[in-house]
Scaffold this motif. Structure first.
Motif, PDB file in Angstrom:
ATOM      1  N   HIS A   9      39.994 -51.262  23.999  1.00 52.58           N
ATOM      2  CA  HIS A   9      40.149 -52.680  24.316  1.00 52.58           C
ATOM      3  C   HIS A   9      41.503 -53.117  23.746  1.00 52.58           C
ATOM      4  O   HIS A   9      41.886 -52.693  22.654  1.00 52.58           O
ATOM      5  CB  HIS A   9      39.058 -53.535  23.650  1.00 52.58           C
ATOM      6  CG  HIS A   9      37.697 -53.348  24.209  1.00 52.58           C
ATOM      7  ND1 HIS A   9      36.669 -52.830  23.461  1.00 52.58           N
ATOM      8  CD2 HIS A   9      37.191 -53.634  25.430  1.00 52.58           C
ATOM      9  CE1 HIS A   9      35.576 -52.807  24.196  1.00 52.58           C
ATOM     10  NE2 HIS A   9      35.861 -53.274  25.399  1.00 52.58           N
TER      11      HIS A   9
ATOM     12  N   CYS B  10      35.735 -50.120  18.387  1.00 50.61           N
ATOM     13  CA  CYS B  10      34.569 -50.996  18.178  1.00 50.61           C
ATOM     14  C   CYS B  10      33.269 -50.364  18.667  1.00 50.61           C
ATOM     15  O   CYS B  10      32.193 -50.882  18.384  1.00 50.61           O
ATOM     16  CB  CYS B  10      34.790 -52.337  18.866  1.00 50.61           C
ATOM     17  SG  CYS B  10      34.752 -52.279  20.681  1.00 50.61           S
TER      18      CYS B  10
ATOM     19  N   CYS C  13      39.497 -59.421  28.447  1.00 53.11           N
ATOM     20  CA  CYS C  13      39.437 -58.308  27.501  1.00 53.11           C
ATOM     21  C   CYS C  13      39.862 -57.013  28.211  1.00 53.11           C
ATOM     22  O   CYS C  13      39.026 -56.155  28.507  1.00 53.11           O
ATOM     23  CB  CYS C  13      38.021 -58.189  26.948  1.00 53.11           C
ATOM     24  SG  CYS C  13      37.908 -57.170  25.478  1.00 53.11           S
TER      25      CYS C  13
ATOM     26  N   CYS D  74      41.222 -54.628  20.256  1.00 51.31           N
ATOM     27  CA  CYS D  74      40.858 -53.649  19.221  1.00 51.31           C
ATOM     28  C   CYS D  74      42.069 -52.844  18.779  1.00 51.31           C
ATOM     29  O   CYS D  74      42.294 -52.669  17.575  1.00 51.31           O
ATOM     30  CB  CYS D  74      39.767 -52.719  19.738  1.00 51.31           C
ATOM     31  SG  CYS D  74      38.180 -53.526  20.048  1.00 51.31           S
TER      32      CYS D  74
ATOM     33  N   CYS E  55      32.883 -56.895  26.423  1.00 54.34           N
ATOM     34  CA  CYS E  55      34.012 -57.427  25.657  1.00 54.34           C
ATOM     35  C   CYS E  55      33.977 -56.888  24.231  1.00 54.34           C
ATOM     36  O   CYS E  55      32.931 -56.499  23.727  1.00 54.34           O
ATOM     37  CB  CYS E  55      33.948 -58.945  25.617  1.00 54.34           C
ATOM     38  SG  CYS E  55      34.157 -59.716  27.226  1.00 54.34           S
ATOM     39  N   CYS E  56      35.127 -56.914  23.590  1.00 55.46           N
ATOM     40  CA  CYS E  56      35.192 -56.465  22.200  1.00 55.46           C
ATOM     41  C   CYS E  56      34.485 -57.482  21.297  1.00 55.46           C
ATOM     42  O   CYS E  56      34.577 -58.683  21.522  1.00 55.46           O
ATOM     43  CB  CYS E  56      36.635 -56.239  21.778  1.00 55.46           C
ATOM     44  SG  CYS E  56      37.738 -57.617  22.080  1.00 55.46           S
TER      45      CYS E  56
ATOM     46  N   CYS F 235      34.789 -47.984  23.698  1.00 53.40           N
ATOM     47  CA  CYS F 235      36.017 -48.115  22.920  1.00 53.40           C
ATOM     48  C   CYS F 235      35.868 -47.286  21.642  1.00 53.40           C
ATOM     49  O   CYS F 235      34.845 -47.372  20.959  1.00 53.40           O
ATOM     50  CB  CYS F 235      36.251 -49.593  22.587  1.00 53.40           C
ATOM     51  SG  CYS F 235      37.672 -49.917  21.538  1.00 53.40           S
TER      52      CYS F 235
END
Length: 88
Positions: free
Chosen positions: A60, A26, A48, A63, A33-34, A23
């Protein structure tokens, strides 16, 4: 000669088909997952999901929503700075 299968254990893996592996917000892998939503995102995929913009950048969902909510006037893609529009 015939072969009889007595037991079979299937194993599967999955992988997002995205233009990158991480991503852009992040910097976590898309297969994970974020980090900011650990209480909400427990399982990658349904909890997610990924979202794409019309500019073809992928993030994501949590995000990009956090990024867009932090924007003051216009909402831009964090990678290319084009106006953000979700890809349909």
């Amino acid at each position: 000669m015939k072969v009889k299968i007595k037991c079979w254990n299937g194993v599967a893996t999955w992988l997002w088909v995205a233009n990158d592996e991480n991503c852009g917000i992040c910097r976590m892998a898309f297969n994970g997952c974020c980090p900011d939503f650990e209480d909400v995102c427990k399982v990658p995929g349904d909890d997610c999901p990924l979202v794409w913009g019309q500019c073809s950048h992928c993030f994501h969902m949590h995000c990009i929503l956090k990024w867009l909510n932090a924007q003051q006037v216009q909402q831009h893609c964090p990678m290319c700075r084009q106006e953000w529009k979700f890809k349909e």
